[in-house]
Design an enzyme around this catalytic site. Structure first.
Site, PDB file in Angstrom:
ATOM      1  N   ASP A   1     -42.468 -12.391 -11.508  1.00 55.13           N
ATOM      2  CA  ASP A   1     -43.269 -11.680 -12.504  1.00 55.13           C
ATOM      3  C   ASP A   1     -44.614 -12.386 -12.620  1.00 55.13           C
ATOM      4  O   ASP A   1     -44.697 -13.607 -12.451  1.00 55.13           O
ATOM      5  CB  ASP A   1     -42.546 -11.695 -13.859  1.00 55.13           C
ATOM      6  CG  ASP A   1     -43.017 -10.594 -14.808  1.00 55.13           C
ATOM      7  OD1 ASP A   1     -42.212  -9.727 -15.164  1.00 55.13           O
ATOM      8  OD2 ASP A   1     -44.207 -10.612 -15.197  1.00 55.13           O
TER       9      ASP A   1
ATOM     10  N   ASP B   1     -47.713 -12.219  -8.182  1.00 60.02           N
ATOM     11  CA  ASP B   1     -48.616 -11.091  -8.460  1.00 60.02           C
ATOM     12  C   ASP B   1     -48.345  -9.996  -7.434  1.00 60.02           C
ATOM     13  O   ASP B   1     -48.595 -10.172  -6.235  1.00 60.02           O
ATOM     14  CB  ASP B   1     -50.072 -11.557  -8.390  1.00 60.02           C
ATOM     15  CG  ASP B   1     -51.035 -10.447  -8.812  1.00 60.02           C
ATOM     16  OD1 ASP B   1     -50.624  -9.259  -8.858  1.00 60.02           O
ATOM     17  OD2 ASP B   1     -52.204 -10.770  -9.098  1.00 60.02           O
TER      18      ASP B   1
ATOM     19  N   TYR C   1     -51.397   6.774 -12.681  1.00 64.78           N
ATOM     20  CA  TYR C   1     -50.002   6.296 -12.806  1.00 64.78           C
ATOM     21  C   TYR C   1     -49.046   7.231 -12.072  1.00 64.78           C
ATOM     22  O   TYR C   1     -48.218   6.789 -11.264  1.00 64.78           O
ATOM     23  CB  TYR C   1     -49.636   6.210 -14.292  1.00 64.78           C
ATOM     24  CG  TYR C   1     -48.228   5.753 -14.546  1.00 64.78           C
ATOM     25  CD1 TYR C   1     -47.880   4.412 -14.461  1.00 64.78           C
ATOM     26  CD2 TYR C   1     -47.231   6.667 -14.896  1.00 64.78           C
ATOM     27  CE1 TYR C   1     -46.577   3.990 -14.695  1.00 64.78           C
ATOM     28  CE2 TYR C   1     -45.933   6.247 -15.132  1.00 64.78           C
ATOM     29  CZ  TYR C   1     -45.606   4.916 -15.034  1.00 64.78           C
ATOM     30  OH  TYR C   1     -44.318   4.501 -15.263  1.00 64.78           O
TER      31      TYR C   1
ATOM     32  N   LYS D   1     -46.615   6.556  -8.784  1.00 65.93           N
ATOM     33  CA  LYS D   1     -45.156   6.679  -8.836  1.00 65.93           C
ATOM     34  C   LYS D   1     -44.646   7.742  -7.852  1.00 65.93           C
ATOM     35  O   LYS D   1     -43.528   7.632  -7.345  1.00 65.93           O
ATOM     36  CB  LYS D   1     -44.703   6.970 -10.268  1.00 65.93           C
ATOM     37  CG  LYS D   1     -44.951   5.800 -11.224  1.00 65.93           C
ATOM     38  CD  LYS D   1     -44.161   4.558 -10.811  1.00 65.93           C
ATOM     39  CE  LYS D   1     -44.248   3.447 -11.834  1.00 65.93           C
ATOM     40  NZ  LYS D   1     -43.407   2.285 -11.486  1.00 65.93           N
TER      41      LYS D   1
ATOM     42  N   VAL E   1     -39.049   5.215 -22.014  1.00 64.95           N
ATOM     43  CA  VAL E   1     -38.095   4.126 -22.234  1.00 64.95           C
ATOM     44  C   VAL E   1     -38.726   3.174 -23.249  1.00 64.95           C
ATOM     45  O   VAL E   1     -39.879   2.767 -23.073  1.00 64.95           O
ATOM     46  CB  VAL E   1     -37.815   3.351 -20.927  1.00 64.95           C
ATOM     47  CG1 VAL E   1     -36.661   2.380 -21.131  1.00 64.95           C
ATOM     48  CG2 VAL E   1     -37.539   4.301 -19.774  1.00 64.95           C
TER      49      VAL E   1
ATOM     50  N   THR F   1     -39.888   0.258 -24.393  1.00 66.44           N
ATOM     51  CA  THR F   1     -40.224  -1.084 -23.906  1.00 66.44           C
ATOM     52  C   THR F   1     -41.619  -1.432 -24.435  1.00 66.44           C
ATOM     53  O   THR F   1     -42.314  -0.560 -24.959  1.00 66.44           O
ATOM     54  CB  THR F   1     -40.287  -1.120 -22.368  1.00 66.44           C
ATOM     55  OG1 THR F   1     -41.399  -0.305 -21.960  1.00 66.44           O
ATOM     56  CG2 THR F   1     -39.018  -0.603 -21.710  1.00 66.44           C
TER      57      THR F   1
HETATM   58  N1  LIG Z   1     -41.334   2.366 -20.340  1.00 65.36           N
HETATM   59  C1  LIG Z   1     -41.330   3.599 -19.844  1.00 65.36           C
HETATM   60  O1  LIG Z   1     -41.376   4.583 -20.590  1.00 65.36           O
HETATM   61  C2  LIG Z   1     -41.247   3.803 -18.351  1.00 65.36           C
HETATM   62  C3  LIG Z   1     -40.999   5.112 -17.878  1.00 65.36           C
HETATM   63  C4  LIG Z   1     -40.929   5.325 -16.500  1.00 65.36           C
HETATM   64  C5  LIG Z   1     -41.091   4.268 -15.621  1.00 65.36           C
HETATM   65  N2  LIG Z   1     -41.329   3.020 -16.118  1.00 65.36           N
HETATM   66  C6  LIG Z   1     -41.522   1.954 -15.135  1.00 65.36           C
HETATM   67  O2  LIG Z   1     -40.587   0.917 -15.375  1.00 65.36           O
HETATM   68  C7  LIG Z   1     -41.123  -0.322 -14.903  1.00 65.36           C
HETATM   69  C8  LIG Z   1     -40.994  -1.364 -15.997  1.00 65.36           C
HETATM   70  O3  LIG Z   1     -41.756  -0.929 -17.114  1.00 65.36           O
HETATM   71  P1  LIG Z   1     -41.485  -1.444 -18.611  1.00 65.36           P
HETATM   72  O4  LIG Z   1     -41.571  -0.262 -19.482  1.00 65.36           O
HETATM   73  O5  LIG Z   1     -40.320  -2.340 -18.625  1.00 65.36           O
HETATM   74  O6  LIG Z   1     -42.855  -2.271 -18.823  1.00 65.36           O
HETATM   75  P2  LIG Z   1     -43.148  -3.721 -19.414  1.00 65.36           P
HETATM   76  O7  LIG Z   1     -44.616  -3.741 -19.629  1.00 65.36           O
HETATM   77  O8  LIG Z   1     -42.242  -4.021 -20.563  1.00 65.36           O
HETATM   78  O9  LIG Z   1     -42.745  -4.696 -18.205  1.00 65.36           O
HETATM   79  C9  LIG Z   1     -43.474  -4.710 -17.008  1.00 65.36           C
HETATM   80  C10 LIG Z   1     -43.317  -6.074 -16.356  1.00 65.36           C
HETATM   81  O10 LIG Z   1     -44.087  -6.052 -15.130  1.00 65.36           O
HETATM   82  C11 LIG Z   1     -44.828  -7.267 -15.060  1.00 65.36           C
HETATM   83  N3  LIG Z   1     -46.055  -7.090 -14.273  1.00 65.36           N
HETATM   84  C12 LIG Z   1     -47.162  -6.388 -14.627  1.00 65.36           C
HETATM   85  N4  LIG Z   1     -48.116  -6.530 -13.692  1.00 65.36           N
HETATM   86  C13 LIG Z   1     -47.587  -7.313 -12.713  1.00 65.36           C
HETATM   87  C14 LIG Z   1     -48.090  -7.821 -11.484  1.00 65.36           C
HETATM   88  N5  LIG Z   1     -49.349  -7.585 -11.076  1.00 65.36           N
HETATM   89  N6  LIG Z   1     -47.274  -8.593 -10.722  1.00 65.36           N
HETATM   90  C15 LIG Z   1     -46.009  -8.892 -11.140  1.00 65.36           C
HETATM   91  N7  LIG Z   1     -45.502  -8.462 -12.311  1.00 65.36           N
HETATM   92  C16 LIG Z   1     -46.274  -7.678 -13.089  1.00 65.36           C
HETATM   93  C17 LIG Z   1     -45.143  -7.610 -16.515  1.00 65.36           C
HETATM   94  O11 LIG Z   1     -45.506  -8.985 -16.691  1.00 65.36           O
HETATM   95  C18 LIG Z   1     -43.847  -7.224 -17.219  1.00 65.36           C
HETATM   96  O12 LIG Z   1     -42.926  -8.295 -17.252  1.00 65.36           O
HETATM   97  C19 LIG Z   1     -42.571  -0.029 -14.498  1.00 65.36           C
HETATM   98  O13 LIG Z   1     -42.645   0.142 -13.103  1.00 65.36           O
HETATM   99  C20 LIG Z   1     -42.871   1.268 -15.207  1.00 65.36           C
HETATM  100  O14 LIG Z   1     -43.875   2.008 -14.584  1.00 65.36           O
HETATM  101  C21 LIG Z   1     -41.407   2.767 -17.448  1.00 65.36           C
END
Ligand SMILES: NC(=O)c1ccc[n+]([C@@H]2O[C@H](COP(=O)([O-])OP(=O)(O)OC[C@H]3O[C@@H](n4cnc5c(N)ncnc54)[C@H](O)[C@@H]3O)[C@@H](O)[C@H]2O)c1
Length: 253
Positions: free
Chosen positions: A38, A59, A150, A154, A183, A185
């Site tokens: 991360d 990264d 975005y 995806k 979700v 988060t």
């Molecule tokens: N939350 C939602 O509603 C939702 C819906 C559909 C898809 N998603 C996808 O689920 C995944 C997780 O999202 P989440 O909601 O848990 O978000 P979040 O922001 O809680 O967690 C994302 C994590 O990715 C890490 N990250 C960000 N940029 C980074 C980089 N350059 N290199 C390495 N790590 C990096 C962050 O530090 C964090 O720990 C994402 O791919 C997101 O697009 C989320």
């Protein structure tokens, strides 16, 4: 609790927060040794210490960092059985408002990140006859108003999943994806709170095709983790190239 992942070595990106965190917790609870990559190195370390795993600051934008992460995890755990590409960012903005830097950053993290890590993990996954689960989004199937960069990133993750499943079946490697809707988060909270964009975009989105983020409940990260665990488990041994949608019906309309 079932122990579907006893003895498995699982690399989780984005494991410091949200879906990645819930997923790392579930896999560890089911017997896996978890490695977290991360950009939030301190958050990843705290999680890994709690779960008895290992953590690396990484990264997703950097192909060299992907290669180093894989080699660090191999050195620490002796191999990789499951790769979970979960790290990602949300980007709001209508097409005409999305500047080149925001576009590039979104593609770099959300799409190039999983691509580079997939490339880097071929040899260990070949050796373990392992599998990959990528986290796409319902927005990559059915566009959500005002989130084009975005959604396009995806949609690319879905194409990456299918391409990799096609090419790597010959190595015995399964590759699947999940496509969540909303979700609950930190990403979701920041997003629904405005995330620094013009608040009018939410009203416009709600009036078009995005009930989820405004007037319907989001699901929990643990519910998404359960779906990821299913795809990564032997229960899904016939699934490859699958995109499992969990969006409360967002993409049906
Ligand atoms: N939350 C939602 O509603 C939702 C819906 C559909 C898809 N998603 C996808 O689920 C995944 C997780 O999202 P989440 O909601 O848990 O978000 P979040 O922001 O809680 O967690 C994302 C994590 O990715 C890490 N990250 C960000 N940029 C980074 C980089 N350059 N290199 C390495 N790590 C990096 C962050 O530090 C964090 O720990 C994402 O791919 C997101 O697009 C989320």
């Amino acid at each position: 609790m079932a122990q579907r992942f006893a003895g498995k070595r699982v690399l989780v990106t984005g494991g410091a927060s949200g879906i990645g965190q819930a997923t790392a917790e579930l896999f560890a609870a089911e017997g896996a040794t978890v490695a977290i990559g991360d950009i939030d190195g301190a958050g990843a370390k705290a999680m890994a210490e709690r779960l008895g795993g290992v953590a690396f600051a990484y990264d997703a934008r950097d192909p060299a960092a992907a290669a180093k992460l894989v080699s660090d995890v191999e050195s620490a755990l002796g191999g990789i059985d499951i790769l979970l590409n979960i790290a990602g960012i949300m980007t709001w903005g209508r097409i005409e408002e999305t500047d080149p830097a925001a576009w590039q950053r979104t593609l770099d993290i959300n799409l190039s990140g999983p691509f580079y890590l997939t490339q880097a993990a071929l040899e260990p996954l070949k050796a373990s006859k392992g599998n990959i689960v990528n986290v796409a989004s319902a927005g990559g199937i059915h566009p959500v108003y005002g989130t084009s960069a975005y959604g396009i990133s995806k949609a690319g993750v879905i194409a990456l999943t299918k391409s990799t499943s096609l090419e790597w079946a010959r190595h015995g490697i399964r590759v699947n994806a999940i496509a969540p809707g909303g979700v609950a988060t930190p990403m979701h909270e920041k997003s629904t709170a405005g995330g620094g964009v013009d608040p009018a975009i939410f009203t416009e989105a709600a009036g078009r095709n995005m009930p989820k983020l405004t007037d319907r409940e989001a699901c929990t990260p643990a519910e998404i983790a359960a779906a990821i665990a299913y795809l990564a488990s032997d229960d899904a041994r016939y699934a490859t190239g699958t995109v499992l949608i969990l969006d409360g019906g967002q993409t049906t309309g």
